[in-house]
Design an enzyme around this catalytic site. Structure first.
Site, mmCIF file in Angstrom:
data_model
loop_
_atom_site.group_PDB
_atom_site.id
_atom_site.type_symbol
_atom_site.label_atom_id
_atom_site.label_comp_id
_atom_site.label_asym_id
_atom_site.label_seq_id
_atom_site.Cartn_x
_atom_site.Cartn_y
_atom_site.Cartn_z
ATOM 1 N N GLY A 62 26.814 31.934 26.614
ATOM 2 C CA GLY A 62 27.972 32.579 25.995
ATOM 3 C C GLY A 62 28.325 31.906 24.679
ATOM 4 O O GLY A 62 28.553 32.581 23.670
ATOM 5 N N ASP A 63 28.332 30.563 24.675
ATOM 6 C CA ASP A 63 28.663 29.828 23.445
ATOM 7 C C ASP A 63 27.624 30.112 22.358
ATOM 8 O O ASP A 63 27.952 30.314 21.199
ATOM 9 C CB ASP A 63 28.706 28.314 23.719
ATOM 10 C CG ASP A 63 29.826 27.955 24.703
ATOM 11 O OD1 ASP A 63 30.740 28.784 24.878
ATOM 12 O OD2 ASP A 63 29.769 26.862 25.304
ATOM 13 N N SER B 132 24.470 31.210 31.843
ATOM 14 C CA SER B 132 25.316 30.018 31.865
ATOM 15 C C SER B 132 26.374 30.113 30.777
ATOM 16 O O SER B 132 26.301 30.966 29.892
ATOM 17 C CB SER B 132 24.467 28.766 31.634
ATOM 18 O OG SER B 132 24.060 28.720 30.276
ATOM 19 N N LYS B 133 27.334 29.204 30.866
ATOM 20 C CA LYS B 133 28.379 29.164 29.851
ATOM 21 C C LYS B 133 27.774 28.899 28.471
ATOM 22 O O LYS B 133 28.248 29.399 27.465
ATOM 23 C CB LYS B 133 29.407 28.096 30.209
ATOM 24 C CG LYS B 133 30.530 28.017 29.202
ATOM 25 C CD LYS B 133 31.676 27.191 29.675
ATOM 26 C CE LYS B 133 32.370 26.475 28.524
ATOM 27 N NZ LYS B 133 32.219 27.086 27.211
ATOM 28 N N ARG B 134 26.713 28.117 28.448
ATOM 29 C CA ARG B 134 26.062 27.799 27.173
ATOM 30 C C ARG B 134 25.495 29.039 26.492
ATOM 31 O O ARG B 134 25.511 29.149 25.277
ATOM 32 C CB ARG B 134 24.971 26.736 27.360
ATOM 33 C CG ARG B 134 25.402 25.386 26.785
ATOM 34 C CD ARG B 134 24.397 24.299 27.091
ATOM 35 N NE ARG B 134 24.308 24.062 28.529
ATOM 36 C CZ ARG B 134 23.185 24.104 29.228
ATOM 37 N NH1 ARG B 134 22.035 24.358 28.639
ATOM 38 N NH2 ARG B 134 23.204 23.875 30.534
#
Ligand code: GLU
Length: 505
Positions: A266-267, A262-264
């Site tokens: 990556g963050d 998920s994008k999370r």
């Protein structure tokens, strides 16, 4: 059917930035199309106006162009099967909805959201299907006149697919093999909504794949649950003979642990999940992209190609042309692929090494310009040749080469203590004389002369050479000393030694 022309499509919904998993889907479609001399279509599936995000379509086009994933036809490319934006195909879909209604494969339903909610309260695990549809307000339970009256009144309705229960539906997936699902688990999917005169994803997707003569549907695993429904729709239309072959790609998994990337993630772990930087028009949030983070498109392509596929041996570095040659759906894995972003960096490092010094100079010059440094491309290329083995990103070239462009003002303390002795200033003054007298300042001859001098005088080799390096570089790191001075030139080298003598004595 085997001689059918290969036609594949990438059909994103413009609901935001294209996720890296979507990029991989586009890539696999592209590789497959190229390999078979087929066509690659770009279709925009924008029938859900609620989720439409302005700028998303242009973002997707720019992303795939950056990566060298090219289309033969579609939105912004043109072609004979257009329009390729689903919102521009309303009339087409309406015709096919009517056909299903006429054949009794679909029916009109008037149930309001409130009525559906009430039913859900009343019946646990309510599903609109063969077991419940006769209790609902639809064209199966109302008379023709009642239905016509409601429509004439302007009542909103949906069209639902009439799924016959108790039938095993087979999906022959090129990656997963035979998947069987019983039709009783499916609900009577909404295919069309009168409120916006638009079909839902399922209907538009099937009608378009048919009309655009799509031969293979290669898409993410998240669409596998829809596949049995799609098979039934092809049948309902009588299109079984030209039904595309399915291939559902494995999920991209979190780098650590289980679950979908998920994008999370990556963050949290510090890597991009989008090809290009994305400015969310609604929230204003900016998300990092592979391009802006300094990845080379070739490296991203190679990295993604191996997330869920391999050539059957341990070859890792493959150009787009090689990938086209080697790719096969049969070698795609069924299980999810762990998103190993460290491997992504490794690929970038490898692709930096494959670039010529001149190509890297072209990429590095703008970064130098940002720092107010103008330099000759040929000189920059020579500098890069000394350090490129140490970097994974073009921007890292700065750390490795800054001393070439900016003479040191300070000198790394620990090394000064260790190497800059009482006798050093006098030795450095002698070194200046040696360098000045050199007829040939290129690396090997200069090295020979300097070493002969050190040896002849019986000086400590390590101390003298490190003091020399401190003076020129500012610290005891960097490429071969005489490769540095060859590029730097005699005048600059000597002026730096003079400055160090002054500062450090
Ligand atoms: N519009 C769907 C998506 O956003 C397409 C799925 C498919 O390829 O059938 O991925």
């Amino acid at each position: 059917m085997s001689e059918r022309k290969v036609r594949v499509r990438f059909a994103p919904s413009p609901t935001g930035a294209l996720h890296i998993g979507g990029v991989r889907t586009a890539l696999y479609n592209y590789l497959f199309a190229r390999q078979h001399g087929g066509d690659m279509i770009f279709r925009i599936e924008d029938t859900d106006s609620q989720r439409f995000v302005p700028g998303a379509e242009a973002y997707i086009i720019e992303s795939l162009e950056w990566l060298g994933i090219k289309f033969d036809e579609g939105v912004s490319y043109g072609g004979e099967y257009g329009p390729y934006r689903q919102s521009e195909r309303k009339e087409i879909y309406r015709k096919y909805v009517d056909r299903l209604l006429e054949n009794g494969k679909a029916y009109i339903a008037f149930d309001t959201p409130e009525e559906l909610d009430a039913k859900r309260q009343e019946v646990s695990n309510f599903q609109y299907d063969a077991s419940t549809r006769m209790q609902m307000r639809n064209s199966l339970t109302l008379s023709k006149d009642e239905v016509n009256a409601l429509i004439a009144e302007g009542k909103q309705y949906v069209v639902r697919f009439k799924i016959e229960p108790g039938e095993d539906i087979q999906v022959n997936d090129l990656i997963r093999g035979e998947v069987v699902i019983n039709s009783s688990v499916l609900d009577d999917k909404v295919l069309y909504k009168s409120a916006d005169n638009l079909p839902t994803y399922h209907l538009a997707n099937i009608v378009d794949d048919h009309l655009m003569e799509v031969s293979h549907v290669i898409r993410g695993e998240e669409w596998l649950p829809s596949a049995p429904l799609h098979v039934l729709l092809y049948r309902a239309f009588g299109w079984e003979d030209t039904m595309p072959r399915f291939a559902h790609l494995p999920l991209l998994l979190k780098p650590d642990g289980k679950g979908k990337l998920s994008k999370r993630d990556g963050d949290r772990l510090g890597f991009p999940v989008f090809p290009l930087e994305w400015h969310d028009p609604k929230t204003g949030e900016v998300s990092s992209g592979y391009r802006e983070s300094g990845y080379l498109p070739e490296a991203v392509v190679n990295f993604l190609a191996l997330l869920g596929w391999n050539p059957g041996n341990d070859q890792e570095i493959m150009s787009m042309d090689e990938l086209v040659r080697l790719f096969s759906l049969e070698k795609c894995s069924k299980s999810g692929a762990k998103f190993d972003y460290e491997k992504g960096k490794w690929f970038n490092h490898k692709y930096i090494q494959l670039k010529s010094d001149e190509e890297l100079a072209d990429l590095f010059l703008p970064l130098l310009a940002e720092k107010g440094i103008t330099a000759d491309k040929s000189v920059v290329a020579r500098i890069i040749s000394l350090v490129k083995g140490r970097v994974s990103f073009v921007k890292e070239l700065w750390d490795q080469t800054a001393f070439f462009f900016i003479a040191p003002d300070t000198y790394e303390e620990k090394s000064v203590k260790k190497r800059w002795k009482e006798e050093t200033p006098a030795q450095m003054t002698e070194l200046i004389d040696i360098l000045e007298s050199l007829p040939d300042f290129t690396s090997a001859p200069a090295e020979k002369e300097v070493l002969t001098w050190i040896e002849g005088k019986g000086y400590h080799l390590g101390n003298v050479m490190n003091a020399f390096r401190l003076a020129v570089v500012g610290e005891c790191k960097g490429p071969h000393m005489f490769d540095i001075t060859e590029i730097m030139g005699k005048d600059e080298t000597i002026s730096r030694i003079r400055k160090a003598i002054e500062r450090l004595s």
